[in-house]
Design a protein around this motif. Structure first.
Motif, short mmCIF file in Angstrom:
data_model
loop_
_atom_site.label_atom_id
_atom_site.label_comp_id
_atom_site.label_asym_id
_atom_site.label_seq_id
_atom_site.Cartn_x
_atom_site.Cartn_y
_atom_site.Cartn_z
N LYS A 109 0.83 -1.20 0.00
CA LYS A 109 0.00 0.00 0.00
C LYS A 109 0.87 1.26 0.00
N TRP B 196 -14.49 3.43 1.98
CA TRP B 196 -13.85 2.29 1.32
C TRP B 196 -12.46 2.02 1.84
N GLN C 120 -11.64 -1.57 3.70
CA GLN C 120 -10.46 -2.41 3.45
C GLN C 120 -9.74 -2.75 4.75
N PHE D 155 -11.65 -6.19 4.27
CA PHE D 155 -11.04 -6.82 3.10
C PHE D 155 -9.61 -7.30 3.39
N TYR E 286 -15.38 -9.81 -2.20
CA TYR E 286 -15.11 -9.59 -3.63
C TYR E 286 -16.40 -9.20 -4.35
N LEU F 276 -17.06 -5.54 -3.66
CA LEU F 276 -16.17 -4.70 -4.46
C LEU F 276 -16.58 -4.73 -5.93
N SER G 282 -6.54 -1.40 -1.39
CA SER G 282 -7.10 -2.72 -1.72
C SER G 282 -6.32 -3.50 -2.77
N TRP H 113 -4.09 -6.62 -1.82
CA TRP H 113 -4.86 -7.79 -1.37
C TRP H 113 -5.59 -8.44 -2.53
N ALA H 114 -6.19 -7.64 -3.39
CA ALA H 114 -6.99 -8.20 -4.49
C ALA H 114 -6.15 -8.98 -5.48
#
Length: 235
Positions: free
Chosen positions: A20, A105, A109, A113, A146, A149, A170, A173-174
């Protein structure tokens, strides 16, 4: 944009949370010094690092040009993203309504998330016993997140309109959807977003940081690293 003369110190390990901040700094184009904190070897428990990050987690930063020109340390990835975005006036809107949307958001996360996907990783990949209930519990929650998102990204290039710290929070992680047991074909909007964000030059550079080959540890197999990372109690 605020000028940065002295480099920011980034305490880093190549994890989704670490990425990040490396991606954010690359996107900002500000100078930074990379300080590797090898979490598999226990670097996170040294007094020097704990003075910067009392929760013994990466990432953390020290900005020698903090508020009023006085050095400041910041830990927790969400707090670091907001600090950098506010200081440099990028990737965080100026009007309150849009700030609320990004904050929603960002906190989604850091509160869900990341932690839920992290538990998915732990029980599916690292736990010494494969507990079916735990694996299914966190895999199902990963799938649900997911889906959240994917719905948010319907008709959008980025999570909240323009590219922001919500995306930077995010993306790391995604990108791990496969090891989380997800089929990215179920989430076409997320798949397109991953590709779009990952190809931004700044984000791409930040996500490319890694360890020297001799420093890499397989956390799924290394017994010593597992003892350092898991089962810790208050010291």
């Amino acid at each position: 944009m605020t000028a940065q003369n002295k480099p920011i110190e980034l305490y880093f390990f190549p994890t989704p949370n670490g990425y990040k901040i490396s991606a954010m700094l690359e996107e900002l184009g500000v100078p930074y010094d990379l300080r590797i904190i090898h979490i598999g070897k226990g670097d996170q428990f040294t007094p020097e690092f704990l003075s910067v990050s009392p929760n013994n987690k990466i990432p953390a930063i020290v900005d020698p040009e903090g508020p009023d020109g006085v050095s400041i340390s910041v830990f927790e990835s969400g707090a670091i993203l907001k600090y950098l975005a506010t200081k440099f006036g990028k990737f965080y809107p100026t009007d309150q309504r849009s700030q609320v949307a990004v904050d929603e958001w960002l906190f989604w996360q850091v509160g869900g998330f990341g932690p839920m996907l992290g538990q998915n990783h732990h029980f599916a990949l690292y736990a010494p016993e494969k507990i079916e209930y735990a694996i299914n519990r966190y895999r199902d929650e990963t799938h649900r997140l997911y889906g959240v998102l994917n719905k948010q990204l319907d008709g959008r290039d980025y999570i909240v309109g323009d590219f922001s710290i919500a995306d930077l929070a995010s993306i790391g992680w995604a990108r791990g959807w496969e090891r989380q047991g997800m089929d990215i074909k179920d989430f076409p909007n997320v798949a397109a977003w991953i590709e779009r964000v990952s190809e931004r030059p700044g984000t791409k550079a930040g996500l490319a940081l890694t360890l020297e080959s001799g420093e890499r540890v397989d956390l799924t197999k290394d017994v010593n690293a597992k003892a350092v990372l898991f089962g810790q109690r208050a010291r």
